[in-house]
Structure formats: structure tokens, C-alpha cells
Design a protein around this motif. Structure first.
Motif, PDB file in Angstrom:
ATOM      1  N   UNK A  66      47.114   8.834  -2.669  1.00  0.00           N
ATOM      2  CA  UNK A  66      47.998   9.889  -2.210  1.00  0.00           C
ATOM      3  C   UNK A  66      47.288  11.106  -1.655  1.00  0.00           C
ATOM      4  N   UNK A  67      45.958  11.144  -1.729  1.00  0.00           N
ATOM      5  CA  UNK A  67      45.196  12.297  -1.244  1.00  0.00           C
ATOM      6  C   UNK A  67      44.440  11.940   0.030  1.00  0.00           C
ATOM      7  N   UNK A  68      44.291  12.924   0.888  1.00  0.00           N
ATOM      8  CA  UNK A  68      43.562  12.722   2.136  1.00  0.00           C
ATOM      9  C   UNK A  68      42.099  13.112   1.969  1.00  0.00           C
ATOM     10  N   UNK A  69      41.208  12.389   2.634  1.00  0.00           N
ATOM     11  CA  UNK A  69      39.785  12.733   2.636  1.00  0.00           C
ATOM     12  C   UNK A  69      39.392  13.217   4.028  1.00  0.00           C
ATOM     13  N   UNK A  70      38.332  13.980   4.085  1.00  0.00           N
ATOM     14  CA  UNK A  70      37.845  14.500   5.363  1.00  0.00           C
ATOM     15  C   UNK A  70      36.328  14.380   5.397  1.00  0.00           C
ATOM     16  N   UNK A  86      36.288  12.408  10.751  1.00  0.00           N
ATOM     17  CA  UNK A  86      37.180  11.327  10.335  1.00  0.00           C
ATOM     18  C   UNK A  86      37.987  11.744   9.109  1.00  0.00           C
ATOM     19  N   UNK A  87      39.123  11.068   8.946  1.00  0.00           N
ATOM     20  CA  UNK A  87      39.995  11.331   7.814  1.00  0.00           C
ATOM     21  C   UNK A  87      40.785  10.061   7.513  1.00  0.00           C
ATOM     22  N   UNK A  88      41.131   9.849   6.248  1.00  0.00           N
ATOM     23  CA  UNK A  88      42.015   8.740   5.888  1.00  0.00           C
ATOM     24  C   UNK A  88      42.827   9.116   4.654  1.00  0.00           C
ATOM     25  N   UNK A  89      43.891   8.348   4.431  1.00  0.00           N
ATOM     26  CA  UNK A  89      44.770   8.612   3.291  1.00  0.00           C
ATOM     27  C   UNK A  89      45.203   7.293   2.687  1.00  0.00           C
ATOM     28  N   UNK A  90      45.035   7.162   1.365  1.00  0.00           N
ATOM     29  CA  UNK A  90      45.424   5.981   0.620  1.00  0.00           C
ATOM     30  C   UNK A  90      46.843   6.201   0.073  1.00  0.00           C
ATOM     31  N   UNK A 141      24.702   9.494   9.971  1.00  0.00           N
ATOM     32  CA  UNK A 141      24.785  10.105   8.648  1.00  0.00           C
ATOM     33  C   UNK A 141      26.078  10.898   8.573  1.00  0.00           C
ATOM     34  N   UNK A 142      26.783  10.811   7.439  1.00  0.00           N
ATOM     35  CA  UNK A 142      28.031  11.562   7.310  1.00  0.00           C
ATOM     36  C   UNK A 142      28.170  12.128   5.903  1.00  0.00           C
ATOM     37  N   UNK A 143      28.954  13.195   5.801  1.00  0.00           N
ATOM     38  CA  UNK A 143      29.245  13.848   4.533  1.00  0.00           C
ATOM     39  C   UNK A 143      30.743  14.130   4.478  1.00  0.00           C
ATOM     40  N   UNK A 144      31.284  14.227   3.272  1.00  0.00           N
ATOM     41  CA  UNK A 144      32.686  14.573   3.146  1.00  0.00           C
ATOM     42  C   UNK A 144      33.164  14.378   1.729  1.00  0.00           C
ATOM     43  N   UNK A 145      34.455  14.649   1.514  1.00  0.00           N
ATOM     44  CA  UNK A 145      35.013  14.568   0.170  1.00  0.00           C
ATOM     45  C   UNK A 145      36.515  14.377   0.240  1.00  0.00           C
ATOM     46  N   UNK A 146      37.076  13.946  -0.889  1.00  0.00           N
ATOM     47  CA  UNK A 146      38.519  13.874  -1.020  1.00  0.00           C
ATOM     48  C   UNK A 146      39.074  15.293  -1.151  1.00  0.00           C
ATOM     49  N   UNK A 147      40.286  15.506  -0.650  1.00  0.00           N
ATOM     50  CA  UNK A 147      40.884  16.833  -0.710  1.00  0.00           C
ATOM     51  C   UNK A 147      41.837  16.978  -1.897  1.00  0.00           C
ATOM     52  N   UNK A 148      41.686  16.122  -2.918  1.00  0.00           N
ATOM     53  CA  UNK A 148      42.507  16.203  -4.117  1.00  0.00           C
ATOM     54  C   UNK A 148      42.058  17.324  -5.043  1.00  0.00           C
ATOM     55  N   UNK A 149      42.431  17.227  -6.302  1.00  0.00           N
ATOM     56  CA  UNK A 149      42.140  18.288  -7.273  1.00  0.00           C
ATOM     57  C   UNK A 149      40.653  18.372  -7.580  1.00  0.00           C
ATOM     58  N   UNK A 150      40.007  17.232  -7.829  1.00  0.00           N
ATOM     59  CA  UNK A 150      38.595  17.237  -8.225  1.00  0.00           C
ATOM     60  C   UNK A 150      37.646  17.238  -7.029  1.00  0.00           C
ATOM     61  N   UNK A 151      38.103  16.846  -5.844  1.00  0.00           N
ATOM     62  CA  UNK A 151      37.332  16.869  -4.596  1.00  0.00           C
ATOM     63  C   UNK A 151      35.976  16.151  -4.706  1.00  0.00           C
ATOM     64  N   UNK A 152      35.964  14.879  -5.112  1.00  0.00           N
ATOM     65  CA  UNK A 152      34.690  14.145  -5.154  1.00  0.00           C
ATOM     66  C   UNK A 152      34.182  13.842  -3.752  1.00  0.00           C
TER      67      UNK A 152
END
Length: 279
Positions: free
Chosen positions: A131-135, A109-113, A158-169
Motif C-alpha cells: 500500500x506504500x509507494x517507493x521512490x 522511478x517509483x512503484x506501489x504494491x 547505481x540507484x538509491x531510494x526508499x519506501x515512503x511509508x512510516x519506517x522508510x526503509x
């Protein structure tokens, strides 16, 4: 073993890692044992086994998946569902679900705010960067099934993932997906959810109802109830079956995002959108 291809394994270890180099080392801080678990998948095993079908209720064949509340939506091996909701405020999302065995579904899954979106709390600011996409990647393992004669259908996701921005939380998300066929036209869904983050846990309960109005039209009202660090939100989906392989949804929602922890927060304004489902 859940089927011929899928098994769940538990273990104790004081090993630092699972690679050949790290498995011979103990934890650097202390020599304590840890409890671990892993999902084992055998893709070349024969997945064709049979069981006695005890279900007496009529089958509800259309796609069951909602927007912010998941449904126990069985997928046979090699089958897939692709969702792509788009909203007028500029937010987008997508999810691909692939059946790997009779009891295990893999999802991406992916989304963008939107860039100008105002975040209301620390979880939205930290884990949904404007403005950043998550995966994210996850999996649903079937534990109970009405098709096999159980009272209701249930699965652990169960799922794992992070934002693809600079800090990638990133964060870990878990939910119990529970569905019950009340009749041939009604399906009730009740899902406890938890997101584990470095800033604390976010806990909520999702409730939804699939109401089959006609063979080609389905109404899906949803609500998420915040229990800890979460917010109440609601959605209404009207689903039209176009063909056996394509469906289109009209959506009214104030859920922050359709994916994982975003389901447990409320957007500032009501969102309007559409969703295409390819099966």
C-alpha cells in the motif's frame, strides 16, 4: 573523463564529511582513511564531439527497455523515455530516463504494491511495504559501446531510494547493463545485479532477448535467475510501435516489481498488464 560533460573521480579521505563544517573533522570513531568516488557532471560544457563509427550492424531504432531486465538503451542529451506499467492486480510503476550527456543517463522511478498483497520473504516485507509507494533515483554510465567499435555495449548503473511509508526503509542497487547486437533483429541482454540492504545482499542475473518481428512489433522474453536471497521469475512483453514517439506493451509476468530489487523476486501469482512508453 567519459565525455565532455561526464567524469568519474576517485579519492582518499579521513574527513568526516564534505560540507565546510564537517570537512575539517576526522571520523569520530577512528582516524582511518576511506576510499570514495563521485560522478562529476558539467551541464554547460559542449556535448557535441564526434568519433569514428565502426559499427557495421544495422541499427535497432525502437525502444529496447524491457520490464525486469534493463537494456543498453542509448539516449542523447535532452532526450527522454517515460514508462508507465499498470497491472490488473493493482500494482503500478513508472520510470523517467533523461539523457544528460552522450554517456550518462539519469533515471527516476517509483512503484506501489497493492494494500492486500501478501509478502513472501523478509526483503519484500521490509523494503516493499504493501500500500506504500517507493521512490528511487539512479544513473547509467556508459563504459563500452558498439557504436564506438566495442564488441558489446555496457554500462554501470547505481540507484538509491526508499519506501515512503512510516519506517522508510531504503537500499542501494547496482547492475551491469550489457547488450549485444546479434543481428539487425536480435539483441541479447545479460545483466548481473546486486541490492545491498541492512538485511544482507540480494544477487541475481537478468537475461533477455529483443526480437524485432516487424518494423512495428517487438517480442521481449525475460528471465531473472536468483543467485543469493533472490528468486527466479519470467516475463514476456509484446511491444507495438504506435508512432515514433509512442509505444504500447502487453505484459505477462511473475516478477515482483519492475524496478531494481523487485526484479529479483517472484510474485505470488502471474500478473497481466500494459505499459505505455513516451519518447
Amino acid at each position: 573523463s567519459f565525455d565532455n560533460r561526464t567524469a568519474l573521480e576517485g579519492f582518499f579521505t579521513n574527513g568526516f564529511g564534505q560540507t565546510p563544517a564537517t570537512s575539517i573533522l576526522t571520523l569520530p570513531s577512528t582516524n582511518n582513511f576511506m576510499l570514495g568516488g563521485r560522478l562529476v557532471y558539467y551541464p554547460i560544457n559542449n556535448d557535441n564531439y564526434s568519433y569514428k563509427n565502426k559499427e557495421t550492424l544495422a541499427k535497432f531504432i525502437p525502444n529496447r527497455e524491457g520490464l525486469s531486465v534493463s537494456n543498453f538503451n542509448k539516449l542523447d542529451s535532452g532526450k527522454f523515455h517515460f514508462y508507465s506499467p499498470i497491472f490488473l492486480d493493482g500494482s503500478t510503476a513508472s520510470k523517467l530516463k533523461i539523457g544528460l550527456s552522450k554517456n550518462f543517463i539519469l533515471d527516476f522511478s517509483s512503484d506501489k504494491i497493492p494494500q492486500d498483497f501478501s509478502n513472501n520473504n523478509k526483503f519484500e516485507r521490509n523494503y516493499f511495504q504493501a500500500g506504500e509507494r517507493s521512490f528511487r533515483v539512479g544513473g547509467l554510465l556508459t563504459t563500452l559501446s558498439e557504436e564506438k567499435g566495442d564488441i558489446f555495449s555496457s554500462g554501470f548503473r547505481l540507484s538509491f531510494g526508499r519506501s515512503l511509508g512510516v519506517t522508510k526503509p531504503g537500499y542501494m542497487f547496482a547492475e551491469l547493463v550489457n547488450s549485444k547486437n546479434l543481428s539487425k533483429n536480435f539483441i541479447l541482454n545479460l545483466n548481473p545485479k546486486i541490492a545491498n540492504t541492512g538485511n544482507g545482499d540480494v544477487i541475481g542475473l537478468g537475461l533477455s532477448l529483443n526480437y524485432k518481428l516487424t518494423d512495428w512489433l517487438t517480442l521481449i522474453p525475460e528471465i531473472n535467475i536468483g543467485l543469493k536471497n533472490a528468486e527466479n521469475n519470467q516475463s514476456i512483453i509484446l511491444r507495438k510501435k504506435v508512432t515514433n514517439y509512442l509505444e504500447i506493451d502487453s505484459i505477462v509476468s511473475n516478477s515482483f516489481s519492475p524496478n531494481d530489487m523487485g526484479q529479483l523476486f517472484k510474485s505470488k501469482d502471474t500478473k497481466y498488464g500494459i505499459n505505455l512508453t513516451l519518447k
